[in-house]
Design a protein around this motif. Structure first.
Motif, PDB file in Angstrom:
ATOM      1  N   ASN A 114       0.801  -1.210   0.000  1.00  0.00           N
ATOM      2  CA  ASN A 114       0.000   0.000   0.000  1.00  0.00           C
ATOM      3  C   ASN A 114       0.847   1.279   0.000  1.00  0.00           C
ATOM      4  N   SER A 115       2.125   1.148  -0.276  1.00  0.00           N
ATOM      5  CA  SER A 115       2.999   2.327  -0.269  1.00  0.00           C
ATOM      6  C   SER A 115       2.572   3.307  -1.353  1.00  0.00           C
TER       7      SER A 115
ATOM      8  N   LYS B  38     -23.324 -13.920 -19.748  1.00  0.00           N
ATOM      9  CA  LYS B  38     -23.491 -14.549 -18.445  1.00  0.00           C
ATOM     10  C   LYS B  38     -22.556 -15.759 -18.348  1.00  0.00           C
ATOM     11  N   THR B  39     -22.240 -16.159 -17.126  1.00  0.00           N
ATOM     12  CA  THR B  39     -21.308 -17.269 -16.906  1.00  0.00           C
ATOM     13  C   THR B  39     -21.966 -18.340 -16.057  1.00  0.00           C
ATOM     14  N   ASP B  40     -21.430 -19.571 -16.140  1.00  0.00           N
ATOM     15  CA  ASP B  40     -21.962 -20.692 -15.363  1.00  0.00           C
ATOM     16  C   ASP B  40     -21.407 -20.723 -13.948  1.00  0.00           C
ATOM     17  N   GLY B  41     -20.450 -19.897 -13.674  1.00  0.00           N
ATOM     18  CA  GLY B  41     -19.869 -19.797 -12.347  1.00  0.00           C
ATOM     19  C   GLY B  41     -19.327 -18.396 -12.142  1.00  0.00           C
ATOM     20  N   VAL B  42     -18.759 -18.163 -10.979  1.00  0.00           N
ATOM     21  CA  VAL B  42     -18.220 -16.847 -10.665  1.00  0.00           C
ATOM     22  C   VAL B  42     -16.824 -16.728 -11.268  1.00  0.00           C
ATOM     23  N   PRO B  43     -16.595 -15.779 -12.179  1.00  0.00           N
ATOM     24  CA  PRO B  43     -15.247 -15.603 -12.740  1.00  0.00           C
ATOM     25  C   PRO B  43     -14.245 -15.300 -11.623  1.00  0.00           C
ATOM     26  N   TRP B  44     -13.076 -15.920 -11.734  1.00  0.00           N
ATOM     27  CA  TRP B  44     -12.056 -15.795 -10.691  1.00  0.00           C
ATOM     28  C   TRP B  44     -10.748 -15.362 -11.352  1.00  0.00           C
ATOM     29  N   PRO B  45     -10.531 -14.050 -11.498  1.00  0.00           N
ATOM     30  CA  PRO B  45      -9.380 -13.581 -12.276  1.00  0.00           C
ATOM     31  C   PRO B  45      -8.067 -13.665 -11.507  1.00  0.00           C
ATOM     32  N   ASP B  46      -6.996 -13.889 -12.234  1.00  0.00           N
ATOM     33  CA  ASP B  46      -5.649 -13.694 -11.681  1.00  0.00           C
ATOM     34  C   ASP B  46      -5.374 -12.199 -11.749  1.00  0.00           C
ATOM     35  N   ILE B  47      -5.248 -11.590 -10.609  1.00  0.00           N
ATOM     36  CA  ILE B  47      -5.168 -10.136 -10.606  1.00  0.00           C
ATOM     37  C   ILE B  47      -4.216  -9.641  -9.535  1.00  0.00           C
ATOM     38  N   ASP B  48      -3.420  -8.662  -9.895  1.00  0.00           N
ATOM     39  CA  ASP B  48      -2.525  -7.980  -8.959  1.00  0.00           C
ATOM     40  C   ASP B  48      -2.349  -6.563  -9.493  1.00  0.00           C
ATOM     41  N   MET B  49      -3.238  -5.666  -9.054  1.00  0.00           N
ATOM     42  CA  MET B  49      -3.260  -4.320  -9.623  1.00  0.00           C
ATOM     43  C   MET B  49      -3.372  -3.269  -8.524  1.00  0.00           C
ATOM     44  N   ARG B  50      -2.675  -2.154  -8.754  1.00  0.00           N
ATOM     45  CA  ARG B  50      -2.765  -0.982  -7.870  1.00  0.00           C
ATOM     46  C   ARG B  50      -3.364   0.166  -8.677  1.00  0.00           C
TER      47      ARG B  50
END
Length: 798
Positions: free
Chosen positions: A76-77, A132-144
């Protein structure tokens, strides 16, 4: 992107209201997208973190996120109050996503950003879920996410139909979408004749407009709306719930005082809706103008092209104006305690007052400004403004500064918590004298953009280098004009222009801390809003990168084709912009200015109905000539429509309607442009007819009948394009545009046809006054135009 069946949302019970709302919004949108029911856990225990958890909160309120930051898993810098980060983590055997906001509202920003990574597209006008999707999308994410401008605001101007009919429920939706795009401030840009600010001075309330007639809806006091009754619309009245062009909340107001009371309550509720969503509220008005009835007490008069909107211009030396401004500011603060910002508007096209008393004020301020005055003179050497005009422009700025100083003194004494700024519309070159003469805690903002203002400095679009010379201690904002209020049919494609203007270099390169939007037409301009919104959080996102990402997320398999569509339309926008900069054309055809001059000045030259007034006919010819520049655009519009027809079957169901909408608007724009281009052919036919009048009267009469048939066909085409536009009306500003198309399209072309029938019938010896032309329907006047009444429709119905 992986899909999950089970997802939970963890939020600490200590978190504030916006973070709590964020958990509910995650739950709601996940369900709408996938049908899954995400469990909301009011917990802050590490033991409760499971696979598929979304942990949200601030460092202050969430012990778990604080611990993750302390051990280095969340960086969080350098993050400030509105900033946030989103990161997928594996910790203590659990796979989860953390959304850390540096404030309560930042948590909400972060959750909307996560939902976009899951597949939602948040537009300024609506939410779009392409698939629409058959499940909850689960992204690979690392963003500031770090804001490049601390104030990201909307300036809401209520003087044209596109905005004035917005209801409370539509304001509520607008504020929701602002938060999703991370805009944080809303300015109400009030006019002197507005019904939303009431006060008493010299025993009188402000007069609403010039007529004070209910049919003006007490909002629109100029003739630019034509008739103000929606049941007078020839096409599309079904889209209006009110009988007048106004917010439905004002439907039953029958007097000015009733409207002033309703206006106060109405605006209070609007501000409450904004504050409830974490949006700060500001009030903007022009301290140099007032309503006509008050202006008569201090030697003022309606002046300049914006007099009908802004009211009566008062000389700066009049002490009565300072008194009235104090009364107005007190009325603002008493009526609207939500207001934390005051923006004082320096009116566009404001003129310098030249009385000896005013000249003495200017000379005193010029001496005080010192070298800043000479710098502004140098910067303001506009190619199309003579030296004398430059000085007049800057003197009007001095008059504004004189009034502002009085207001600042009053506010510091009575409302010290109020943040004050100066808004100089298109006058960034005057930044030097504003900086020299105003206290350093007073902000400076300017409405700029080559899409409206150009040639300010040769080979430069915006005077950003001038802003760069303003000390960093002063708050400086720039207002990119997304749309001009005059434009009727065209959708603007300004992404490339915003880049050329250096908008974001301005924010990051010279210390600007604010960007303020003028959103006259949110619907249809979603791409412009998205580009600005995204660049306020990302560095230098270029045109290709933006459209590639925008189209991929919104149009799926149709993305590549739709990116070509936007490129075609950006190319045409740039072409017209370049013509505008060379003073050869306008950025887009807005209304039938030449036709209007033809029908509103029908003074005969060599007898009745020979030709219109010489000046009017010259204006018609000149405008018709310039309209030929639009011809190339017609072909590009055809190309864009063809590409969209190819993209439509490939697009996901959730975004097909966006392609259909854009196709409709481009088709309407193409036809409108084509009608204006064909006015050149009419002018040639008309001149040819009169050229043979003396030698062969029968040939003259026949050619005149051909002119009549040509105009009848133009009217049919106008009728058809307005009907086409009315097929898709899904926002308040589209209803306003529909009203203006009836006005600027059907009304003007209808009167054009009526006049042509008069001329043709006269020269054939037939009764020629049976269809009375009503110039008031197309003339911009101070009183409401008469209802449409009996309009001849043979051409449209045949």
């Amino acid at each position: 992107m992986k899909l999950r069946k089970n997802v939970s949302i963890m939020v600490s019970s200590k978190c504030g209201g916006k973070a709590q709302k964020a958990s509910q919004e995650l739950h709601r949108y996940i369900h709408l997208q996938s049908g899954a029911e995400a469990t909301i856990k009011q917990s802050d225990s590490n033991a409760d973190v499971t696979n598929g958890a979304i942990v949200i909160g601030t460092l202050e309120d969430s012990r778990m996120l604080r611990e993750l930051a302390e051990i280095g898993l969340l960086d969080n810098s350098d993050l400030k109050q509105d900033d946030f980060l989103i990161k997928k983590l594996q910790w203590k055997g659990s796979n989860f996503i953390a959304v850390l906001g540096m404030s309560d509202i930042a948590v909400l920003y972060g959750c909307y950003a996560l939902l976009e990574k899951m597949g939602w597209v948040f537009q300024i006008s609506k939410d779009v879920l392409p698939e629409k999707t058959d499940g909850v999308p689960w992204p690979d994410i690392d963003m500031r996410f770090q804001a490049r401008a601390q104030e990201r605001s909307f300036f809401w101007v209520v003087y044209c139909p596109d905005q004035v009919i917005c209801s409370l429920s539509e304001y509520s939706q607008l504020f929701d979408q602002m938060v999703k795009l991370r805009f944080n401030t809303f300015y109400w840009w009030d006019m002197s004749n507005s019904p939303c600010l009431d006060y008493i001075w010299r025993g009188e309330h402000p007069c609403l407009g010039y007529s004070g007639h209910p049919d003006t809806a007490y909002f629109l006091w100029r003739g630019s709306a034509g008739s103000f009754r929606t049941d007078d619309l020839k096409i599309g009245s079904r889209h209006f719930s009110s009988t007048r062009l106004l917010p439905p909340e004002f439907e039953n107001c029958q007097s000015e005082q009733e409207c002033l009371k309703k206006g106060k309550d109405f605006l209070y509720q609007i501000f409450d809706l904004a504050v409830e969503r974490g949006i700060k509220v500001g009030f903007t008005f022009d301290p140099s103008t007032c309503s006509p009835n008050h202006g008569r007490f201090m030697g003022g008069k309606p002046e300049g092209s914006f007099a009908g909107y802004e009211g009566t211009s008062i000389p700066p030396h009049r002490k009565e104006m300072h008194e009235l401004n104090e009364i107005r500011i007190k009325a603002i603060m008493d009526a609207y305690p939500q207001v934390s910002r005051l923006m004082l508007n320096f009116t566009e096209n404001s003129k310098s007052h030249e009385s000896p008393e005013d000249l003495a004020i200017y000379e005193k301020l010029i001496h005080e400004a010192g070298s800043a005055w000479d710098k502004s003179i140098e910067a303001f050497k506009i190619e199309w403004v003579k030296a004398r005009q430059v000085e007049l422009e800057l003197r009007s700025a001095l008059g504004h500064i004189h009034r502002m100083r009085k207001i600042i003194e009053y506010c510091n004494k009575n409302f010290p918590e109020l943040s004050i700024s100066a808004l100089a519309i298109g006058r960034g070159c005057a930044a030097h004298i504003f900086d020299a003469l105003l206290p350093s805690d007073i902000g400076f903002a300017d409405l700029e953009g080559a899409c409206v203002y150009f040639n300010y400095i040769k080979n430069h679009y915006l005077p950003l280098e001038i802003y760069g010379e303003v000390p960093k201690k002063r708050s400086v904002s720039i207002m990119p004009r997304l749309d001009d209020d005059a434009h009727t049919t065209g959708i603007n494609f300004h992404v490339r222009q915003f880049i050329k203007d250096g908008m974001f270099d301005g924010c990051s390169g010279i210390g600007m801390n604010g960007m303020d939007m003028q959103p006259i037409r949110p619907r249809g301009h979603e791409h412009n809003f998205r580009f600005l919104a995204e660049n306020l959080w990302e560095k230098n996102l270029g045109e290709d990168a933006f459209y590639e990402r925008y189209c991929k997320r919104l149009f799926g398999k149709a993305a590549e084709i739709m990116q070509k569509v936007y490129t075609v339309l950006e190319n045409e926008n740039e072409r017209m912009m370049s013509l505008s900069h060379e003073d050869q054309g306008y950025m887009e055809p807005c209304w039938a200015i030449g036709i209007k001059s033809f029908v509103t000045q029908p003074c005969p030259i060599n007898g009745p109905f020979c030709k219109p007034n010489r000046n009017a006919w010259a204006t018609f010819i000149d405008t018709a000539e310039k309209h030929q520049l639009y011809g190339e655009g017609i072909e590009r519009f055809k190309d864009a429509i063809f590409l969209m027809s190819q993209a439509l079957p490939l697009a996901p169901e959730g975004s097909k309607n966006e392609i259909t909408y854009l196709m409709n608007r481009v088709e309407v724009y193409k036809e409108w442009t084509s009608c204006l281009v064909d006015c050149k052919k009419f002018s040639e036919m008309y001149e040819e007819a009169f050229s043979v009048k003396q030698s062969d009267y029968q040939l003259f009469a026949n050619k005149l009948s051909e002119c009549r048939a040509f105009v009848e066909n133009l009217y049919k085409r106008q009728y058809a394009l307005v009907e086409k536009f009315s097929e898709i009306i899904d926002s308040f500003n589209d209803r306003g545009l529909l009203f203006r198309l009836n006005r600027h399209g059907l009304t003007i072309f209808g009167e054009f046809l009526t006049m042509m029938r008069h001329i043709d019938d006269f020269h054939h010896g037939r009764p020629y006054w049976q269809h009375r032309a009503d110039w008031n329907r197309v003339n911009d006047g101070g009183s409401p135009c008469v209802p449409y009444g009996q309009v001849i429709d043979e051409a449209a119905s045949s």
